[in-house]
Motif scaffolding. Structure first.
Motif, PDB file in Angstrom:
ATOM      1  N   GLU A 190       0.868  -1.301  -0.023  1.00  0.00           N
ATOM      2  CA  GLU A 190      -0.141   0.170   0.000  1.00  0.00           C
ATOM      3  C   GLU A 190       0.998   1.348  -0.047  1.00  0.00           C
ATOM      4  O   GLU A 190       0.810   2.235  -0.799  1.00  0.00           O
ATOM      5  N   THR A 191       1.865   1.206   0.796  1.00  0.00           N
ATOM      6  CA  THR A 191       2.676   2.539   0.971  1.00  0.00           C
ATOM      7  C   THR A 191       3.542   2.494  -0.265  1.00  0.00           C
ATOM      8  O   THR A 191       3.673   3.693  -0.747  1.00  0.00           O
TER       9      THR A 191
ATOM     10  N   LYS B 170       2.927   1.607  -3.349  1.00  0.00           N
ATOM     11  CA  LYS B 170       1.966   2.112  -4.594  1.00  0.00           C
ATOM     12  C   LYS B 170       1.769   3.462  -4.418  1.00  0.00           C
ATOM     13  O   LYS B 170       1.784   4.097  -5.204  1.00  0.00           O
ATOM     14  N   ALA B 171       1.325   4.020  -3.065  1.00  0.00           N
ATOM     15  CA  ALA B 171       0.998   5.213  -3.093  1.00  0.00           C
ATOM     16  C   ALA B 171       1.985   6.184  -3.265  1.00  0.00           C
ATOM     17  O   ALA B 171       1.833   7.372  -3.604  1.00  0.00           O
ATOM     18  N   LEU B 172       3.367   5.818  -2.670  1.00  0.00           N
ATOM     19  CA  LEU B 172       4.684   6.926  -3.045  1.00  0.00           C
ATOM     20  C   LEU B 172       5.299   6.662  -4.357  1.00  0.00           C
ATOM     21  O   LEU B 172       6.029   7.700  -4.492  1.00  0.00           O
TER      22      LEU B 172
ATOM     23  N   TYR C  47       9.046   5.793  -1.380  1.00  0.00           N
ATOM     24  CA  TYR C  47       8.880   4.518  -0.328  1.00  0.00           C
ATOM     25  C   TYR C  47      10.249   4.648   0.645  1.00  0.00           C
ATOM     26  O   TYR C  47      10.069   4.383   1.738  1.00  0.00           O
TER      27      TYR C  47
END
Length: 302
Positions: free
Chosen positions: A159-160, A162-164, A169
């Motif tokens: 999740e992290t 993919k978001a960043l 990351y």
């Protein structure tokens, strides 16, 4: 939300008057001049594959245990726990495992059990999971340092990432590691591998080590310069493995010390800390004197 200005001035006064608390020293000037163990620091250890990063880092951890009773939590995905325990025992007793007498074996195992705790490597952890395990371990085992070896073995938090994106990351992970150190007053030691380009770089003539792999630069770490940007101290382990006479020497290059007021400073370009492996690889010496023997003379819990 805002800092206490007066407390910051108190710290400045302590620096001016020499009252600021420094990190833990070993009593070995060649090491203490450049590196001391500080609570709450994030330390990076970089080196080429097979130069003995893990071995040297384990040895340094054991040294602080012998000298200061320091305790350590270890997560090493590339080494079985029994391999690490064996190595620590050989370093402590300075004998290969098959030559350690029963009394020294039992005393050594008791010492290691008291000072080291190992996280199982039977599964992969994300950085979040590893921080969670480490904070829970702190409840029953008051450790001073936490080794993660190596960084690239950690599973990605999907999740992290993919978001960043991967660049941000890594910054997020390093920031979370720094906050973990501050929250728990723990020194985190993070091992990392060099990138592919660094593996190709060799010294050119007329350098004394021409043809041999060059010492890693801070930017040679997989992921780039953000790691040296975010850490407190950055150390590079190097060894000329295929050299006919120098293969037994490990060179420790200190590339960054964020706070020299609390101890330590960078080594000069051509003068790293030079340690010679003892016969049978059961420890290291400086200036032909066993480092562990120096420590035992100063403080002998074993």
């Amino acid at each position: 939300m805002f800092v206490d200005f007066n407390k910051q001035i108190e710290t400045i006064h302590k620096i001016r008057t020499g009252e600021i608390k420094t990190g833990l020293k070993l009593g070995v000037p060649e090491l203490d001049t450049h590196f001391v163990l500080k609570p709450s620091d994030l330390n990076l250890f970089l080196g080429h594959a097979n130069v003995g990063k893990t071995s040297l880092v384990l040895f340094m951890m054991l040294c602080y245990s012998v000298r200061h009773n320091s305790k350590w939590l270890i997560y090493s995905s590339e080494n079985e726990p029994y391999e690490l325990i064996r190595k620590l025992l050989e370093y402590l007793v300075e004998e290969p495992i098959n030559r350690i007498i029963p009394n020294d074996f039992n005393k050594g195992i008791a010492f290691i059990k008291k000072h080291f705790k190992f996280i199982s490597n039977e599964r992969l952890y994300t950085y979040k999971e590893l921080i969670d395990v480490a904070e829970k371990a702190k409840i029953g085992f008051k450790y001073n340092g936490f080794l993660i070896d190596p960084y690239n073995s950690l599973a990605k938090d999907r999740e992290t990432s993919k978001a960043l994106g991967m660049h941000e990351y890594d910054y997020e992970v390093l920031s979370q590691f720094r906050m973990f150190c501050q929250r728990n007053k723990v020194s985190l030691w993070l091992c990392a591998h060099a990138n592919t380009e660094a593996l190709r770089r060799v010294y050119k003539a007329p350098h004394e080590y021409q043809g041999y792999p060059m010492v890693c630069e801070s930017s040679s770490i997989e992921g780039g310069g953000k790691f040296v940007n975010r850490c407190d101290d950055f150390l590079v382990v190097h060894r000329y493995i295929q050299h006919p006479t120098e293969f037994m020497y490990s060179f420790l290059h200190i590339k960054k010390i964020k706070s020299i007021e609390t101890g330590g400073r960078c080594t000069s370009l051509d003068a790293p800390v030079k340690m010679r492996a003892l016969i049978n690889n059961v420890g290291y010496s400086i200036n032909n004197e066993s480092i562990v023997k120096i420590l035992k003379r100063a403080n002998a819990p074993f």
